[in-house]
Design an enzyme around this catalytic site. Structure first.
Site, PDB file in Angstrom:
ATOM      1  N   HIS A 122      -6.871   9.040 -38.969  1.00 35.89           N
ATOM      2  CA  HIS A 122      -6.797   7.795 -38.184  1.00 35.89           C
ATOM      3  C   HIS A 122      -5.356   7.098 -38.450  1.00 35.89           C
ATOM      4  O   HIS A 122      -4.891   6.989 -39.480  1.00 35.89           O
ATOM      5  CB  HIS A 122      -7.685   6.634 -38.464  1.00 35.89           C
ATOM      6  CG  HIS A 122      -7.345   5.353 -37.825  1.00 35.89           C
ATOM      7  ND1 HIS A 122      -7.390   5.399 -36.445  1.00 35.89           N
ATOM      8  CD2 HIS A 122      -7.664   4.204 -38.229  1.00 35.89           C
ATOM      9  CE1 HIS A 122      -7.145   4.078 -36.239  1.00 35.89           C
ATOM     10  NE2 HIS A 122      -7.292   3.292 -37.220  1.00 35.89           N
ATOM     11  N   CYS A 151     -12.337   1.831 -35.167  1.00 32.27           N
ATOM     12  CA  CYS A 151     -11.341   2.766 -35.292  1.00 32.27           C
ATOM     13  C   CYS A 151     -12.275   4.154 -35.681  1.00 32.27           C
ATOM     14  O   CYS A 151     -11.334   5.290 -35.719  1.00 32.27           O
ATOM     15  CB  CYS A 151     -10.206   2.316 -36.246  1.00 32.27           C
ATOM     16  SG  CYS A 151      -9.407   0.996 -35.651  1.00 32.27           S
ATOM     17  N   ASN A 160      -1.544   1.921 -33.623  1.00 30.66           N
ATOM     18  CA  ASN A 160      -3.186   2.316 -33.867  1.00 30.66           C
ATOM     19  C   ASN A 160      -3.749   1.957 -32.621  1.00 30.66           C
ATOM     20  O   ASN A 160      -3.810   1.117 -31.875  1.00 30.66           O
ATOM     21  CB  ASN A 160      -3.418   1.093 -34.802  1.00 30.66           C
ATOM     22  CG  ASN A 160      -5.091   1.180 -35.232  1.00 30.66           C
ATOM     23  OD1 ASN A 160      -5.600   2.091 -34.599  1.00 30.66           O
ATOM     24  ND2 ASN A 160      -5.511   0.501 -36.272  1.00 30.66           N
TER      25      ASN A 160
HETATM   26  N1  COA Z   1       6.698  -9.751 -39.494  1.00 30.90           N
HETATM   27  C1  COA Z   1       7.186 -10.354 -40.579  1.00 30.90           C
HETATM   28  N2  COA Z   1       6.538 -10.838 -41.361  1.00 30.90           N
HETATM   29  C2  COA Z   1       5.142 -10.690 -41.275  1.00 30.90           C
HETATM   30  C3  COA Z   1       4.493  -9.969 -40.189  1.00 30.90           C
HETATM   31  C4  COA Z   1       5.198  -9.575 -39.271  1.00 30.90           C
HETATM   32  N3  COA Z   1       4.756  -8.719 -38.125  1.00 30.90           N
HETATM   33  N4  COA Z   1       3.189 -10.067 -40.569  1.00 30.90           N
HETATM   34  C5  COA Z   1       3.044 -10.637 -41.453  1.00 30.90           C
HETATM   35  N5  COA Z   1       4.241 -10.906 -42.229  1.00 30.90           N
HETATM   36  C6  COA Z   1       4.468 -11.891 -43.548  1.00 30.90           C
HETATM   37  C7  COA Z   1       3.216 -12.523 -43.847  1.00 30.90           C
HETATM   38  O1  COA Z   1       3.228 -13.738 -43.150  1.00 30.90           O
HETATM   39  C8  COA Z   1       3.401 -12.693 -45.287  1.00 30.90           C
HETATM   40  O2  COA Z   1       4.416 -13.597 -45.606  1.00 30.90           O
HETATM   41  P1  COA Z   1       4.372 -14.617 -46.840  1.00 30.90           P
HETATM   42  O3  COA Z   1       4.342 -13.754 -48.171  1.00 30.90           O
HETATM   43  O4  COA Z   1       5.265 -15.477 -46.613  1.00 30.90           O
HETATM   44  O5  COA Z   1       2.797 -15.315 -46.628  1.00 30.90           O
HETATM   45  C9  COA Z   1       4.277 -11.354 -45.680  1.00 30.90           C
HETATM   46  O6  COA Z   1       4.755 -10.913 -44.292  1.00 30.90           O
HETATM   47  C10 COA Z   1       3.171 -10.254 -46.268  1.00 30.90           C
HETATM   48  O7  COA Z   1       1.938 -10.179 -45.475  1.00 30.90           O
HETATM   49  P2  COA Z   1       0.850  -9.148 -45.890  1.00 30.90           P
HETATM   50  O8  COA Z   1      -0.308  -9.294 -44.879  1.00 30.90           O
HETATM   51  O9  COA Z   1       0.332  -9.117 -47.365  1.00 30.90           O
HETATM   52  O10 COA Z   1       1.616  -7.741 -45.516  1.00 30.90           O
HETATM   53  P3  COA Z   1       0.903  -6.292 -45.959  1.00 30.90           P
HETATM   54  O11 COA Z   1       2.117  -5.621 -46.500  1.00 30.90           O
HETATM   55  O12 COA Z   1      -0.359  -6.358 -46.357  1.00 30.90           O
HETATM   56  O13 COA Z   1       1.279  -5.658 -44.451  1.00 30.90           O
HETATM   57  C11 COA Z   1      -0.358  -4.918 -42.660  1.00 30.90           C
HETATM   58  C12 COA Z   1       0.565  -6.171 -43.127  1.00 30.90           C
HETATM   59  C13 COA Z   1      -1.269  -5.427 -41.588  1.00 30.90           C
HETATM   60  C14 COA Z   1       0.767  -4.218 -42.199  1.00 30.90           C
HETATM   61  C15 COA Z   1      -0.962  -4.148 -43.684  1.00 30.90           C
HETATM   62  O14 COA Z   1      -1.828  -5.195 -44.530  1.00 30.90           O
HETATM   63  C16 COA Z   1      -2.085  -3.095 -43.050  1.00 30.90           C
HETATM   64  O15 COA Z   1      -1.364  -2.131 -42.464  1.00 30.90           O
HETATM   65  N6  COA Z   1      -3.208  -3.476 -43.471  1.00 30.90           N
HETATM   66  C17 COA Z   1      -4.344  -2.578 -42.906  1.00 30.90           C
HETATM   67  C18 COA Z   1      -4.505  -2.370 -41.472  1.00 30.90           C
HETATM   68  C19 COA Z   1      -5.623  -1.629 -40.908  1.00 30.90           C
HETATM   69  O16 COA Z   1      -5.407  -0.446 -41.229  1.00 30.90           O
HETATM   70  N7  COA Z   1      -6.083  -1.866 -39.805  1.00 30.90           N
HETATM   71  C20 COA Z   1      -6.783  -1.436 -38.988  1.00 30.90           C
HETATM   72  C21 COA Z   1      -7.974  -0.451 -39.695  1.00 30.90           C
HETATM   73  S1  COA Z   1      -8.504   0.528 -38.501  1.00 30.90           S
END
Ligand code: COA
Length: 316
Positions: free
Chosen positions: A243, A114, A273
């Site tokens: 980004h 990215c 993204n």
């Molecule tokens: N819909 C519903 N629930 C979801 C889900 C979805 N699409 N994806 C994950 N969950 C659930 C998980 O299973 C978890 O459930 P649990 O608590 O029962 O285990 C819960 O939601 C929380 O998951 P978590 O991964 O802790 O959520 P989060 O608040 O961290 O959000 C992202 C997830 C991916 C949105 C976030 O972590 C993020 O944006 N991270 C950075 C990603 C990024 O920048 N990547 C690219 C870099 S270039």
């Protein structure tokens, strides 16, 4: 004579097909409200079967060339950032060169996930400042939809397809003020995508929560590094072009810069993204809709797999 890399053109392309959160929630266990609250995304674009990184790059590049009003033959370097090249080789840069019919340029790809277009801007700037190249095309182009596991709700909600381009030329007036790029391969396992050369080829794998925390801290540090290198304060930044991975990560960086969200170019909501394309797509949008004005100071930043991260401070 000191030369700066001046932005003379920008371009962007998004595929026609829109995939909404509602549509996604029909195929995986998720909801529009979960996706929007956690990420800021409502929909993303998906490339058609006959579209590739080079075909989308061509459209974005032609727009940048048209805005600059230059003869494409004067381009002497083409840098394409992509994690989804058309082929392992030739590079997507070479394929783009062919599409543009730019015979005399040298073309290559860079892979910094990215952060790719920031790495591209940094390389372009070194070539221009050293006098090795005069006019450089930098493109970020991605068909993320082809490396996403559409059954994995933790990743498939995040990514989209598109291409962004910027054209730079050597100028005596200020343009790119500085670029700062970094990488740390120790974080490989938090975000990766196996290639077809590995025994088990596959899709994007991400430990999102851990990536999130490192991204927020790292982008805070890159902001400090960029301001310090230019002896500037937060008040000198007119626009943040981040980004587009997650609205909460972007808001944390804006807060660090004491910028209101009105000074942040956001494209995330309807693009998701788009990896290496995202910063240049957002920059293009800000330039074309007239928000980013000549003479203003724009901070571009990105964070991605590797980890890689970086910034480019531009006097537009
Ligand atoms: N819909 C519903 N629930 C979801 C889900 C979805 N699409 N994806 C994950 N969950 C659930 C998980 O299973 C978890 O459930 P649990 O608590 O029962 O285990 C819960 O939601 C929380 O998951 P978590 O991964 O802790 O959520 P989060 O608040 O961290 O959000 C992202 C997830 C991916 C949105 C976030 O972590 C993020 O944006 N991270 C950075 C990603 C990024 O920048 N990547 C690219 C870099 S270039």
């Amino acid at each position: 004579m000191t030369y700066y890399s001046k932005v003379i053109g920008t371009g962007g392309y998004l595929p026609e097909k829109i995939l909404t959160n509602e549509e996604l929630s029909e195929t995986v266990d998720t909801s529009d409200s979960w996706i929007y609250e956690r990420t800021g995304i409502k929909s993303r674009r998906i490339a058609a079967a006959d579209e590739t990184s080079s075909s989308m790059a061509e459209i974005a590049a032609r727009q940048a060339i048209e805005m600059a009003g230059i003869d494409p033959e004067t381009i002497d370097l083409i840098i394409v950032a992509t994690g989804t090249p058309d082929r392992v080789y030739p590079s997507t840069g070479c394929l783009l060169q062919k599409r543009l019919g730019v015979k005399h340029a040298v073309a290559f790809d860079i892979q910094a996930a990215c952060s790719g277009s920031i790495f591209g801007l940094s390389i372009a700037d070194q070539y221009i400042k050293s006098g090795t190249a005069k006019t450089v095309l930098v493109v970020g182009s991605e068909v993320c939809s082809r490396i996403v596991d559409w059954t994995d709700r933790t990743t498939c909600i995040l990514f989209g397809d598109g291409a962004g381009a910027v054209l730079l030329t050597a100028a005596e007036e200020k343009g790119i003020l500085s670029t700062h790029i970094h990488s740390d391969g120790e974080y490989e396992e938090l975000l990766y995508c196996p290639t077809s050369t590995e025994q088990k080829a596959g899709y994007i794998s991400m430990r999102g929560n851990e990536v999130f925390k490192v991204a927020v801290n790292t982008l805070g540090r890159i902001v400090d590094e960029t301001l310090e290198a230019n002896d500037l304060g937060q008040e000198h930044i007119d626009w943040l072009v981040p980004h587009q991975a997650n609205s909460r990560i972007i808001a944390a960086t804006a807060k660090k810069l004491k910028l209101s969200m009105d000074q942040v170019i956001m494209t995330l909501e309807n693009q998701g993204n788009t990896s290496s394309a995202s910063v240049l797509l957002a920059f293009n949008e800000g330039v074309r809709d007239g928000r980013i004005q000549r003479g203003q100071v724009v901070l571009l930043e990105a964070f991605g797999a590797g980890f890689t991260w970086g910034s480019a401070l531009i006097k537009y």
